[in-house]
Design a protein around this motif. Structure first.
Motif, PDB file in Angstrom:
ATOM      1  N   ALA A 368       0.756  -1.103  -0.092  1.00 51.44           N
ATOM      2  CA  ALA A 368       0.017  -0.159  -0.044  1.00 51.44           C
ATOM      3  C   ALA A 368       0.862   1.325  -0.116  1.00 51.44           C
ATOM      4  CB  ALA A 368      -0.829   0.067   1.158  1.00 51.44           C
ATOM      5  N   GLN A 369       2.230   1.341   0.834  1.00 50.04           N
ATOM      6  CA  GLN A 369       3.000   2.242   0.657  1.00 50.04           C
ATOM      7  C   GLN A 369       3.527   2.434  -0.568  1.00 50.04           C
ATOM      8  OE1 GLN A 369       3.765   3.090   5.673  1.00 50.04           O
ATOM      9  NE2 GLN A 369       5.069   1.845   4.507  1.00 50.04           N
ATOM     10  N   GLU A 370       3.979   1.474  -1.235  1.00 50.20           N
ATOM     11  CA  GLU A 370       4.550   1.546  -2.436  1.00 50.20           C
ATOM     12  C   GLU A 370       3.693   2.266  -3.535  1.00 50.20           C
ATOM     13  OE1 GLU A 370       7.553  -2.357  -2.073  1.00 50.20           O
ATOM     14  OE2 GLU A 370       5.630  -2.612  -3.040  1.00 50.20           O
ATOM     15  N   ALA A 371       2.294   1.847  -3.473  1.00 43.88           N
ATOM     16  CA  ALA A 371       1.412   2.458  -4.405  1.00 43.88           C
ATOM     17  C   ALA A 371       1.052   3.712  -4.144  1.00 43.88           C
ATOM     18  CB  ALA A 371       0.101   1.361  -4.265  1.00 43.88           C
ATOM     19  N   THR A 372       1.235   4.095  -2.759  1.00 44.43           N
ATOM     20  CA  THR A 372       1.243   5.583  -2.562  1.00 44.43           C
ATOM     21  C   THR A 372       2.380   6.357  -2.897  1.00 44.43           C
ATOM     22  OG1 THR A 372      -0.142   5.092  -0.466  1.00 44.43           O
ATOM     23  CG2 THR A 372       0.807   7.327  -0.547  1.00 44.43           C
ATOM     24  N   ALA A 373       3.523   5.887  -3.022  1.00 43.81           N
ATOM     25  CA  ALA A 373       4.604   6.563  -3.374  1.00 43.81           C
ATOM     26  C   ALA A 373       4.351   6.799  -5.034  1.00 43.81           C
ATOM     27  CB  ALA A 373       5.893   5.705  -3.269  1.00 43.81           C
ATOM     28  N   ARG A 374       3.892   5.787  -5.560  1.00 43.35           N
ATOM     29  CA  ARG A 374       3.680   5.622  -7.233  1.00 43.35           C
ATOM     30  C   ARG A 374       2.750   7.135  -7.601  1.00 43.35           C
ATOM     31  NH1 ARG A 374       0.567   0.881  -8.577  1.00 43.35           N
ATOM     32  NH2 ARG A 374      -1.164   2.122  -7.763  1.00 43.35           N
ATOM     33  N   ALA A 375       1.536   6.816  -6.819  1.00 44.93           N
ATOM     34  CA  ALA A 375       0.434   7.798  -6.950  1.00 44.93           C
ATOM     35  C   ALA A 375       0.996   9.417  -6.769  1.00 44.93           C
ATOM     36  CB  ALA A 375      -0.578   7.424  -6.070  1.00 44.93           C
ATOM     37  N   GLY A 377       4.009  10.593  -6.746  1.00 42.71           N
ATOM     38  CA  GLY A 377       5.127  11.036  -7.245  1.00 42.71           C
ATOM     39  C   GLY A 377       6.304  11.100  -6.523  1.00 42.71           C
ATOM     40  N   ALA A 378       6.407  10.141  -5.429  1.00 36.88           N
ATOM     41  CA  ALA A 378       7.694  10.112  -4.304  1.00 36.88           C
ATOM     42  C   ALA A 378       8.345   9.104  -4.694  1.00 36.88           C
ATOM     43  CB  ALA A 378       6.903  10.170  -3.033  1.00 36.88           C
ATOM     44  N   LYS A 379       9.603   8.854  -4.105  1.00 37.75           N
ATOM     45  CA  LYS A 379      10.503   7.390  -4.069  1.00 37.75           C
ATOM     46  C   LYS A 379      10.076   6.707  -3.010  1.00 37.75           C
ATOM     47  CE  LYS A 379      13.302   9.240  -7.420  1.00 37.75           C
ATOM     48  NZ  LYS A 379      13.092   8.490  -8.759  1.00 37.75           N
ATOM     49  N   ARG A 380       9.573   7.160  -1.906  1.00 39.50           N
ATOM     50  CA  ARG A 380       9.016   6.298  -0.618  1.00 39.50           C
ATOM     51  C   ARG A 380       7.735   7.012  -0.120  1.00 39.50           C
ATOM     52  NH1 ARG A 380      13.290   2.908   1.910  1.00 39.50           N
ATOM     53  NH2 ARG A 380      15.002   2.781   0.843  1.00 39.50           N
ATOM     54  N   ALA A 381       6.927   6.319   0.374  1.00 38.91           N
ATOM     55  CA  ALA A 381       5.955   6.790   1.198  1.00 38.91           C
ATOM     56  C   ALA A 381       5.747   6.150   2.458  1.00 38.91           C
ATOM     57  CB  ALA A 381       4.564   6.841   0.274  1.00 38.91           C
ATOM     58  N   TYR A 382       5.374   6.797   3.419  1.00 41.02           N
ATOM     59  CA  TYR A 382       5.178   6.399   4.971  1.00 41.02           C
ATOM     60  C   TYR A 382       3.712   6.730   5.358  1.00 41.02           C
ATOM     61  CZ  TYR A 382      10.022   5.083   4.976  1.00 41.02           C
ATOM     62  OH  TYR A 382      11.107   4.215   4.498  1.00 41.02           O
ATOM     63  N   PHE A 383       2.927   5.827   5.937  1.00 36.50           N
ATOM     64  CA  PHE A 383       1.921   6.318   6.581  1.00 36.50           C
ATOM     65  C   PHE A 383       2.111   6.887   7.801  1.00 36.50           C
ATOM     66  CE2 PHE A 383      -0.810   2.636   3.895  1.00 36.50           C
ATOM     67  CZ  PHE A 383      -0.751   3.834   2.593  1.00 36.50           C
ATOM     68  N   GLY A 384       1.072   7.803   8.333  1.00 34.48           N
ATOM     69  CA  GLY A 384       1.135   8.494   9.619  1.00 34.48           C
ATOM     70  C   GLY A 384      -0.100   8.099  10.106  1.00 34.48           C
ATOM     71  N   THR A 385      -0.421   7.796  11.705  1.00 35.08           N
ATOM     72  CA  THR A 385      -1.676   7.544  12.005  1.00 35.08           C
ATOM     73  C   THR A 385      -1.892   8.490  13.311  1.00 35.08           C
ATOM     74  OG1 THR A 385      -0.750   5.612  13.367  1.00 35.08           O
ATOM     75  CG2 THR A 385      -1.562   5.015  11.251  1.00 35.08           C
ATOM     76  N   ASN A 386      -1.281   9.378  13.436  1.00 36.07           N
ATOM     77  CA  ASN A 386      -1.408  10.390  14.602  1.00 36.07           C
ATOM     78  C   ASN A 386      -1.344  11.813  14.026  1.00 36.07           C
ATOM     79  OD1 ASN A 386      -2.114  10.836  17.009  1.00 36.07           O
ATOM     80  ND2 ASN A 386       0.044  11.385  17.708  1.00 36.07           N
ATOM     81  N   GLY A 387      -1.685  11.792  12.718  1.00 37.89           N
ATOM     82  CA  GLY A 387      -1.776  13.159  12.160  1.00 37.89           C
ATOM     83  C   GLY A 387      -0.248  13.726  11.544  1.00 37.89           C
ATOM     84  N   THR A 388      -0.343  14.764  10.927  1.00 40.89           N
ATOM     85  CA  THR A 388       0.643  15.311  10.443  1.00 40.89           C
ATOM     86  C   THR A 388       1.471  16.258  11.326  1.00 40.89           C
ATOM     87  OG1 THR A 388      -0.251  15.458   8.156  1.00 40.89           O
ATOM     88  CG2 THR A 388       1.604  16.789   8.612  1.00 40.89           C
TER      89      THR A 388
END
Length: 923
Positions: A368-375, A377-388
């Motif tokens: 899911a994080q790899e798909a997020t990076a693709r969508a 336009g990033a090289k990597r993506a990480y999910f945060g679960t306590n807000g920005t």
């Protein structure tokens, strides 16, 4: 809509709103067609309406080839009915098309594509089947075919593609055919339902349609130098150009050249798959469906649904999982009735069975994080679960260590300041331009950022400057030009890390208009730029003219000179945080950290540690799933949704500011109001309505230092006698309108992908009602009553307090008190206040405050003091409190000030404690 505006909505100057303009024009044509049918045989009236419907039909038809529906056959039937004077048939067919575009009927019902009257469906008939428990309708999309074939054969080709549909296909699509580069580029921008483009080699560049302004339009929106296109590379050039506009699209190439040789070249990098001309039509069909399926898949959510259906015995620490403790309860059974079964069946504290671990993802979360990076336009993506708030702390702690200097907007979110406390980094505060009239700040000028960097260079500490930390876009809509900011800063220090807090701006990736102002968009642009031969030539010329590229930090002329980094030294190191829940369909606290860092291998370990430090070992599964789903939605329909929300915001802006009564008491602040002229080089003053000045907007967004996000509307209410907090409460209590942010005399109206025209109407109706009430009340007031009202307006709109700038850190928290830069050690000041013996309280309105301001000793803040609004810290730990700050606090009339309690007073560090600290400090 009058004759002058009948075709205005489909001019290329309004192309970004063309989808909604198109539907509106069809509805207008429908009304006129009915009028013509009703006036049949009425002589001159019928003739007049026949002429008007013809002109409007021609205006609509100008770009209608960019969509699959209504299609060639239905359009020809409509034209034939008009030419023959058959008003009844013309009205019926136009009504069919207008209704189908409004309801989406054409996406699921073949009858909508046919000219016959049989099988007509009403709006109620086309509601999604799942509303009554039936199966979900298959998602519909359109595919653009760019072909050199004879247009007379396109309908047959479309019929052939439709015949390949199978009952077990997951999706349904319709083809759109165009015959040139220009037509393909235009259709890609106009048709929001496109999900794929099939390019068949051999087409030409110029359109065969009569669109005189098309070439100028493409030059503004697509970076293509027609004269430099090499022979045989028009198809791959088109693929690259379309990816600039719609990076989410799947692009396929059909070529009569040897695809096995072409496949290894860099020029086909944007292309998903190559085919040898049209030898495998079924493979093309399956590839189109498979490409959309890749974006449609939500690895984590899909598995969570499967998990909820399994018979699970739970012996872990989460009694609510599976819902037995709820549904068998005599006392909280209503919880299950309210939330339903799925949310409880899809709960677990296990990380097995495909649920994966957020802290150590190896399965569905990783995918899911790899798909997020693709969508995004990033090289990597990480999910945060306590807000920005937490995402910002993670990034700051990952890229900073004690002693590093961070050049940061003093008005950024408090999470950044707390991140500096945690990491031990020293903030070098830079000031945004003030908007005193609204009690808010804008953004930090590039000149100010460069001055900070050059000052550090002049003082020999540029090596300690690690990060540039800015908010883009700001709460109030100020957008930086990240590409320009990063380029000029990298010229001074080529390995700088950039943290762009885009909490409110996550949607921007999917808007062709907004993307040019995003961190990830700029990172991609600069990466391509610095690898190009063209840039090396530009840099060599610039270097020869600028002291061989050597920059002197004491040279003040550099502040106003365009700087260029060395392509052999520059590193692209960009981090973006976004509050997915603020602008996309995710649950509250859903956040993402996006990374484009060419040196991430040096940061990965610290990043992992920071992620572990701030992330719960028991993250909410539904929240993770919603991040997965938000990505799916934006990747498949984000382009359409962001255009709609932008169009709606412009309509609201125009409706309020041009209404003769509402505009007397309320108005939406314009770019001219919100951005000083020196940062608005284009000279643009306002954003027009949905049929307005898009050409000017694009030019401004490409080149101006700052631009204003039109989806964030600062609605000034002070002229109506309401302060922001009061007006926010009134809208909620009387009109059921919810608002987040306020200022002294304004509220922020934030449009997003959730808003509809009905929402806009609710707001405008509320403003009209209030304006009428004010008018009525003032008409009955005597001179004294009117004077009271005028005085209230004056206090809100004119007698506003000056905004205090950051003063300086006390000498106890500075390495060199004589330094011209203002960085300081905030961490020791923050923890010094943990010992109450180190602190004192000084009453805000006391004579002691005035005496100490005049005679000393200095008052030094022991903590953060953050008034809401405006929501930025006016004091930070270790900061010297000045007269400006005290004057501002004394004029504040807000109820909420974090870090300050009026009964106690201002919390300060004792002078004796500071003296001891200075004597023994090693920081």
């Amino acid at each position: 809509m009058n004759d002058a505006t009948e075709s205005k909505g489909m001019e290329l100057s309004s192309v970004f709103a063309a989808a909604s303009a198109r539907a509106g024009l069809w509805r207008h044509l429908n009304a006129m067609a009915r009028a013509w049918a009703g006036a049949a045989g009425a002589g001159s009236r019928s003739s007049e309406l026949h002429g008007k419907t013809g002109r409007l039909l021609r205006a609509i038809s100008r770009f209608e080839y960019c969509w699959a529906y209504p299609g060639q056959r239905l359009l020809e039937s409509i034209r034939a009915a008009h030419e023959s004077g058959d008003a009844a048939t013309f009205s019926r067919l136009v009504q069919k098309v207008s209704g189908a575009l409004l309801s989406g009927d054409y996406r699921q019902h073949e009858s909508a594509w046919q000219a016959g009257a049989e099988g007509e469906a009403s709006l109620l008939d086309v509601l999604p089947p799942d509303t009554d428990g039936g199966p979900l309708a298959r998602p519909y999309f359109e595919v653009l075919f760019v072909t050199p074939g004879d247009p007379s054969g396109w309908q047959r080709s479309a019929d052939d593609m439709r015949r390949m549909r199978r009952s077990d296909d997951q999706f349904v699509y319709s083809p759109v055919h165009v015959g040139s580069f220009e037509d393909a580029a235009l259709a890609t921008m106009l048709n929001t339902t496109l999900q794929a483009v099939v390019i068949i080699d051999g087409f030409g560049y110029e359109t065969a349609h009569d669109i005189p302004d098309l070439e100028a339009f493409l030059d503004r929106h697509v970076e293509v130098d027609r004269d430099s296109i090499e022979p045989g590379k028009l198809a791959t050039t088109l693929a690259s150009a379309l990816k600039q506009v719609r990076p989410e699209l799947d692009i396929y190439l059909l070529s009569d050249r040897a695809p096995e040789l072409l496949a290894g070249s860099d020029e086909v990098a944007p292309i998903r798959r190559l085919f040898h001309h049209i030898e495998e039509p079924m493979e093309i069909h399956l590839s189109l469906l498979d490409g959309v399926k890749d974006r449609y898949e939500t690895p984590y959510f899909d598995n969570l649904k499967k998990y909820a259906l399994r018979p699970i015995g739970t012996f872990h620490a989460l009694p609510i999982a599976r819902g037995k403790s709820v549904f068998s309860s005599n006392w909280i059974r209503d919880m299950g009735q309210f939330y339903g079964t799925n949310i409880l069946f899809a709960e677990s504290s296990a990380t097995t069975g495909g649920l994966d671990s957020l802290l150590e993802p190896t399965g569905t979360i990783k995918r899911a994080q790899e798909a997020t990076a693709r969508a995004f336009g990033a090289k990597r993506a990480y999910f945060g679960t306590n807000g920005t708030s937490t995402s910002n702390k993670i990034v700051v702690q990952a890229v900073c260590k004690p002693g590093d200097i961070v050049i940061v907007d003093r008005n950024c979110h408090k999470s950044h300041h707390y991140g500096f406390v945690l990491s031990g980094a020293q903030p070098y505060y830079v000031e945004a331009f003030p908007l005193t009239q609204y009690s808010m700040y804008g953004a930090v000028p590039l000149r100010t950022i460069k001055h900070a960097l050059l000052q550090c260079q002049a003082e020999g500490k540029l090596d300690r400057v690690k990060v540039i930390d800015m908010t883009n876009c700001t709460f109030d809509g100020h957008m930086y030009n990240p590409r320009r900011v990063m380029e000029e800063c990298l010229a001074i220090k080529p390995d700088l890390v950039f943290l762009w807090d885009e909490a409110w701006f996550g949607f921007a990736r999917f808007s062709a208009l907004h993307r040019r102002r995003t961190a990830m968009g700029a990172a991609a642009d600069l990466t391509r730029r610095y690898r190009s031969k063209k840039y090396r030539e530009e840099y060599a010329k610039w270097r020869a003219e600028n002291n061989d590229g050597k920059l002197d930090g004491k040279d003040a002329s550099l502040l106003d000179k365009r700087l260029m980094p060395d392509p052999d030294k520059v590193r692209i190191r960009v981090y973006q945080t976004n509050s997915t829940h603020k602008s996309m369909s995710a649950f509250r606290q859903g956040s993402m950290m996006l990374v484009w860092d060419e040196d991430f291998h040096h940061v990965e370990g610290p990043f992992e540690e920071a992620f572990f430090a701030h992330t719960s070992t028991s993250p909410n599964l539904q929240l993770i799933a919603s991040l997965d789903l938000a990505r799916r939605q934006m990747e498949l329909e984000g382009y359409e949704l962001t255009l709609q929300m932008t169009d709606l915001a412009l309509r609201i802006r125009q409706a309020i500011n041009t209404h003769p009564l509402i505009s007397k008491y309320f108005h939406v602040a314009t770019p001219e109001d919100m951005i000083p002229a020196e940062f608005r080089e284009s000279g643009i003053k306002d954003y027009g309505g949905s049929e307005g000045n898009w050409d000017e907007i694009v030019e401004a967004w490409n080149n101006d230092e700052f631009a204003l996000d039109p989806t964030r509307l600062t609605l000034v209410c002070g002229a109506a006698g309401f302060d922001g907090t009061q007006f926010k409460g009134m809208l909620a209590e009387r009109f059921d309108i919810q608002i987040n942010k306020t200022s002294r005399n304004s509220i922020l109206v934030q449009t997003n992908i959730n808003n509809t025209h009905s929402d806009a109407a609710l707001l405008i109706k509320a403003l009209a009602d209030l304006s009428r009430e004010i008018e009525s009340r003032l008409s009955q007031e005597d001179a004294n009553g009117k004077a009271v009202f005028d005085a209230r307006v004056k206090s809100l709109m004119t007698d506003v307090p000056d905004l205090p700038n950051f003063s300086r850190f006390n000498d106890s928290f500075r390495d060199n008190p004589k330094s011209g830069s203002n960085e300081g050690h905030m961490r020791p000041a923050f923890f010094m206040a943990y010992d109450e013996n180190n602190c004192e309280f000084v009453k805000l309105h006391s004579a002691e405050v005035d005496k100490r301001l005049a005679d000393g000793p200095e008052m030094v803040s022991a903590n953060f003091v953050i008034p809401y609004p405006p929501g930025f810290p006016i004091m930070v730990p270790g900061q010297v409190i000045t007269a400006d700050t005290i004057a501002y606090m004394r004029k504040l009339d807000v109820k909420e000030i974090h870090g300050y309690h009026s009964a106690q007073g201002i919390k300060c560090l004792k002078p004796s404690t500071l003296a001891e600290s200075k004597a023994s400090s090693t920081h």
